[in-house]
Design a protein around this motif. Structure first.
Motif, PDB file in Angstrom:
ATOM      1  N   LEU A  98      68.216 -18.787  78.637  1.00 43.83           N
ATOM      2  CA  LEU A  98      67.369 -17.594  78.767  1.00 43.83           C
ATOM      3  C   LEU A  98      67.958 -16.604  79.766  1.00 43.83           C
ATOM      4  O   LEU A  98      67.703 -15.403  79.670  1.00 43.83           O
ATOM      5  N   ASN A  99      68.754 -17.117  80.709  1.00 40.63           N
ATOM      6  CA  ASN A  99      69.370 -16.224  81.682  1.00 40.63           C
ATOM      7  C   ASN A  99      70.375 -15.277  81.020  1.00 40.63           C
ATOM      8  O   ASN A  99      70.627 -14.194  81.526  1.00 40.63           O
ATOM      9  N   GLU A 100      70.951 -15.665  79.887  1.00 41.94           N
ATOM     10  CA  GLU A 100      71.865 -14.776  79.172  1.00 41.94           C
ATOM     11  C   GLU A 100      71.115 -13.795  78.277  1.00 41.94           C
ATOM     12  O   GLU A 100      71.615 -12.714  77.989  1.00 41.94           O
ATOM     13  N   LYS A 101      69.922 -14.172  77.843  1.00 48.78           N
ATOM     14  CA  LYS A 101      69.140 -13.306  76.960  1.00 48.78           C
ATOM     15  C   LYS A 101      68.394 -12.232  77.745  1.00 48.78           C
ATOM     16  O   LYS A 101      68.247 -11.111  77.283  1.00 48.78           O
ATOM     17  N   PHE A 102      67.881 -12.577  78.920  1.00 44.05           N
ATOM     18  CA  PHE A 102      67.120 -11.639  79.746  1.00 44.05           C
ATOM     19  C   PHE A 102      67.967 -11.214  80.930  1.00 44.05           C
ATOM     20  O   PHE A 102      67.895 -11.785  82.009  1.00 44.05           O
ATOM     21  N   LYS A 103      68.770 -10.186  80.732  1.00 51.66           N
ATOM     22  CA  LYS A 103      69.681  -9.714  81.784  1.00 51.66           C
ATOM     23  C   LYS A 103      68.950  -8.901  82.857  1.00 51.66           C
ATOM     24  O   LYS A 103      69.462  -8.725  83.939  1.00 51.66           O
ATOM     25  N   GLY A 104      67.758  -8.416  82.575  1.00 54.94           N
ATOM     26  CA  GLY A 104      67.028  -7.597  83.534  1.00 54.94           C
ATOM     27  C   GLY A 104      66.527  -8.382  84.734  1.00 54.94           C
ATOM     28  O   GLY A 104      66.329  -7.837  85.805  1.00 54.94           O
ATOM     29  N   LEU A 105      66.307  -9.667  84.552  1.00 54.54           N
ATOM     30  CA  LEU A 105      65.843 -10.523  85.645  1.00 54.54           C
ATOM     31  C   LEU A 105      67.061 -11.060  86.389  1.00 54.54           C
ATOM     32  O   LEU A 105      68.002 -11.550  85.781  1.00 54.54           O
TER      33      LEU A 105
END
Length: 132
Positions: free
Chosen positions: A40-47
């Motif tokens: 998920l860290n690669e999918k949600f770059k905004g966080l």
């Protein structure tokens, strides 16, 4: 795993009022582990994932240190003492994780800062100012 062991020790002790901190830390660690495992860290770059992990480590180390002192000094049963000792071990583990995560965070922030000037340079070279 250490947070779960501390949680079980606090449930069995007279210091059961401290059980919420290890439970929340266990759930947060499980959530971040799931997020990294499912990418998920690669999918949600905004966080900013390294920052979230860094803040979790810092708060966990501080909270475990505080409740371990309270559990060891205030309560005399064996489960409270065991929870306090495991809490001090968890403080050390989270302090080490804090140091390693801090290094990752610095690397992450340097990468973010090095990308920003490149974008500004390319924008300035290819776009015309409004007055020209």
């Amino acid at each position: 795993v250490l947070s779960f062991i501390i949680f079980i020790c606090y449930i069995a002790s007279l210091a059961a009022s401290f059980m919420m901190a290890p439970l929340l830390e266990f759930l947060l660690a499980l959530l971040l582990f799931f997020a990294y495992a499912s990418k998920l860290n690669e999918k949600f770059k905004g966080l900013h994932w390294p920052l979230a992990d860094f803040l979790r480590c810092v708060t966990a180390a501080i909270i475990y240190f505080a409740i371990s002192i309270a559990a060891v000094s205030k309560y005399s049963d064996g489960a409270s003492k065991a929870a306090g000792v495991f809490g001090f071990v968890a403080t050390i583990v989270y302090a080490i994780d804090f140091y390693l995560t801090f290094n990752d965070l610095v690397t992450f922030l340097k990468q973010g800062n090095s990308d920003a000037p490149e974008e500004h340079k390319s924008e300035g070279r290819w776009s015309c100012p409004a007055g020209h």
